[in-house]
Design a protein around this motif. Structure first.
Motif, short mmCIF file in Angstrom:
data_model
loop_
_atom_site.label_atom_id
_atom_site.label_comp_id
_atom_site.label_asym_id
_atom_site.label_seq_id
_atom_site.Cartn_x
_atom_site.Cartn_y
_atom_site.Cartn_z
N VAL A 170 -1.40 -8.78 14.36
CA VAL A 170 0.06 -8.66 14.26
C VAL A 170 0.52 -9.71 13.25
O VAL A 170 0.24 -10.90 13.40
CB VAL A 170 0.74 -8.89 15.62
N LEU A 171 1.20 -9.27 12.22
CA LEU A 171 1.59 -10.16 11.12
C LEU A 171 2.89 -10.90 11.43
O LEU A 171 3.71 -10.45 12.22
CB LEU A 171 1.75 -9.34 9.84
N GLN A 172 3.07 -12.04 10.75
CA GLN A 172 4.30 -12.81 10.93
C GLN A 172 5.50 -12.09 10.32
O GLN A 172 6.60 -12.13 10.86
CB GLN A 172 4.14 -14.20 10.29
N LYS A 173 5.26 -11.43 9.19
CA LYS A 173 6.32 -10.69 8.51
C LYS A 173 5.81 -9.29 8.16
O LYS A 173 4.61 -9.09 7.98
CB LYS A 173 6.74 -11.42 7.23
N PRO A 174 6.70 -8.33 8.06
CA PRO A 174 6.26 -6.95 7.74
C PRO A 174 5.81 -6.79 6.30
O PRO A 174 6.34 -7.44 5.39
CB PRO A 174 7.50 -6.11 8.05
N ILE A 175 4.84 -5.93 6.10
CA ILE A 175 4.42 -5.55 4.76
C ILE A 175 5.50 -4.66 4.15
O ILE A 175 6.04 -3.77 4.82
CB ILE A 175 3.08 -4.79 4.82
N HIS A 176 5.83 -4.89 2.91
CA HIS A 176 6.77 -4.00 2.21
C HIS A 176 6.02 -2.74 1.81
O HIS A 176 5.05 -2.79 1.03
CB HIS A 176 7.34 -4.68 0.97
N GLU A 177 6.43 -1.62 2.34
CA GLU A 177 5.77 -0.35 2.07
C GLU A 177 6.54 0.41 0.99
O GLU A 177 7.68 0.81 1.20
CB GLU A 177 5.68 0.48 3.35
N ASP A 178 5.89 0.59 -0.15
CA ASP A 178 6.54 1.32 -1.24
C ASP A 178 5.97 2.73 -1.40
O ASP A 178 6.41 3.48 -2.28
CB ASP A 178 6.42 0.55 -2.55
N GLY A 179 4.98 3.08 -0.56
CA GLY A 179 4.39 4.40 -0.64
C GLY A 179 3.37 4.56 -1.74
O GLY A 179 2.71 5.60 -1.83
N ILE A 180 3.22 3.54 -2.59
CA ILE A 180 2.28 3.62 -3.71
C ILE A 180 1.17 2.57 -3.56
O ILE A 180 -0.02 2.89 -3.58
CB ILE A 180 3.01 3.43 -5.05
N SER A 181 1.57 1.31 -3.40
CA SER A 181 0.57 0.24 -3.28
C SER A 181 0.29 -0.12 -1.83
O SER A 181 -0.78 -0.65 -1.52
CB SER A 181 1.06 -1.00 -4.03
N ALA A 182 1.24 0.13 -0.94
CA ALA A 182 1.06 -0.18 0.48
C ALA A 182 1.81 0.83 1.32
O ALA A 182 2.98 1.14 1.05
CB ALA A 182 1.57 -1.59 0.78
N GLN A 183 1.13 1.36 2.36
CA GLN A 183 1.74 2.39 3.19
C GLN A 183 0.97 2.52 4.50
O GLN A 183 -0.25 2.49 4.52
CB GLN A 183 1.74 3.74 2.47
N SER A 184 1.72 2.67 5.59
CA SER A 184 1.08 2.91 6.89
C SER A 184 0.39 4.26 6.89
O SER A 184 0.75 5.17 6.14
CB SER A 184 2.14 2.90 8.00
N ILE A 185 -0.61 4.38 7.76
CA ILE A 185 -1.34 5.64 7.90
C ILE A 185 -1.21 6.12 9.34
O ILE A 185 -1.20 5.32 10.28
CB ILE A 185 -2.82 5.47 7.51
N ASN A 186 -1.10 7.43 9.51
CA ASN A 186 -1.02 8.01 10.85
C ASN A 186 -2.38 8.00 11.52
O ASN A 186 -3.42 8.05 10.86
CB ASN A 186 -0.51 9.46 10.77
N LEU A 187 -2.37 7.95 12.84
CA LEU A 187 -3.60 7.93 13.62
C LEU A 187 -4.01 9.35 14.03
O LEU A 187 -3.15 10.19 14.30
CB LEU A 187 -3.43 7.08 14.87
N THR A 188 -5.31 9.58 14.09
CA THR A 188 -5.82 10.84 14.62
C THR A 188 -5.72 10.79 16.14
O THR A 188 -6.21 9.86 16.77
CB THR A 188 -7.29 11.05 14.21
N LEU A 189 -5.09 11.79 16.74
CA LEU A 189 -4.81 11.77 18.17
C LEU A 189 -5.82 12.56 19.00
O LEU A 189 -5.80 12.48 20.23
CB LEU A 189 -3.40 12.31 18.42
N SER A 190 -6.68 13.33 18.36
CA SER A 190 -7.65 14.14 19.10
C SER A 190 -9.01 14.05 18.45
O SER A 190 -9.15 13.53 17.33
CB SER A 190 -7.19 15.61 19.15
#
Length: 307
Positions: free
Chosen positions: A154-174
């Motif tokens: 867990v980070l102290q500050k959030p990552i800036h997500e620009d969709g190009i260099s940094a972006q969250s990824i969805n999890l596989t649920l099944s």
């Protein structure tokens, strides 16, 4: 002629990666100009399946987990990978956040997370260096068997997500069907005991049946699956890829956990199965809300006093 051409390309690829390793310290943004080599030991297996796509669409989900200080140059303190699952949460392997071969957690101050940088040794305008606030590993993580090899930063500050260099990824649920082709992304060694690359590499592998995974090692257990390529055993993840993502159909499906060497014949790579730990991830991916915050929220949204 064809065989000779393959040998030539293989040798050329090795030299390019060696050159990358030696020039890591030469990027202009660094204070120290001495050259550091990550090469050590004898070179045994080349991970021939590694490649760099024309369009890099997956490295934005990847982070480099590093020690708190550089040894000689930017990026030479990399030791594991991780995946951005929300702006403040990194999913990785438990063995990446614990002291070597133990269940004891590393101190948050001993880890930094670097996002937005596809080149391990080069800080770009998009590079984000993040401090860690809290570390969580699975309660039943076993460093000997590597069962429940999953952890969270867990980070102290959030990552800036620009969709190009940094972006969250969805999890596989099944569960992911056998034979599904997936991709590992990381800065792991390019062959066993070899150097780490500067630019992240991709390798495509297929999901194997559990019966095969269990036949290779007694470590195989619930919460794991294994992957490889039946036609090219050298397509594999390696040390330095640990904790990084295995991506199937655009979702985070596996966490690089362990293997027997790198690209060793008849030995697949083993991964923590993300879908087996969805409840655990949801429970641990953020801080608990303090009671006083709950009281304020209750007063605002419900209009009652909380004792």
């Amino acid at each position: 002629m064809v065989f000779g051409a393959k040998i030539f390309l293989l040798i050329a690829f090795c030299h390019i990666l060696r050159f990358e390793t030696y020039t890591c310290a030469l990027n202009e943004s660094k204070k120290i100009s001495s050259v550091h080599s990550a090469e050590s030991g004898k070179y045994t297996f080349l991970v021939t399946g590694g490649y760099r796509p024309t369009q890099d669409t997956l490295t934005k989900h990847l982070v480099s987990i590093r020690g708190p200080k550089e040894i000689k140059s930017f990026g030479d303190n990399h030791f594991c990978g991780g995946s951005i699952i929300s702006p403040k949460v990194i999913l990785t392997a438990a063995h990446c956040v614990c002291k070597r071969k133990t269940r004891f957690l590393k101190e948050p101050s001993k880890i930094i997370v670097v996002a937005g940088t596809p080149k391990r040794c080069e800080a770009a305008n998009t590079t984000q260096i993040m401090k860690v606030d809290r570390i969580v590993r699975h309660t039943y993580y076993n460093p000997k068997t590597l069962r429940n090899d999953i952890g969270i930063l867990v980070l102290q500050k959030p990552i800036h997500e620009d969709g190009i260099s940094a972006q969250s990824i969805n999890l596989t649920l099944s569960l992911t069907p056998y034979s599904t082709v997936c991709t590992v992304v990381g800065w792991g060694r390019v062959f066993y005991n070899g150097p780490f690359p500067n630019q992240a590499l991709y390798v495509n592998v297929s999901v194997f049946e559990d019966s095969y995974c269990s036949s290779v090692t007694k470590k195989f257990a619930y919460g794991m699956f294994c992957c490889g390529d039946i036609y090219d055993h050298q397509r594999d993840s390696c040390s330095g890829d640990s904790g990084g993502p295995l991506i199937c159909n655009g979702n985070l499906t596996g966490i690089v956990s362990f293997g027997i060497g790198c690209g060793t014949p008849n030995t697949p790579g083993y991964y923590t199965n993300v879908s087996s730990y969805i409840d655990w991830i949801r429970k641990n991916d953020s801080k608990k809300i303090r009671p006083e915050i709950l009281s304020i929220l209750a007063n605002i949204f419900i209009g009652i006093n909380v004792v």
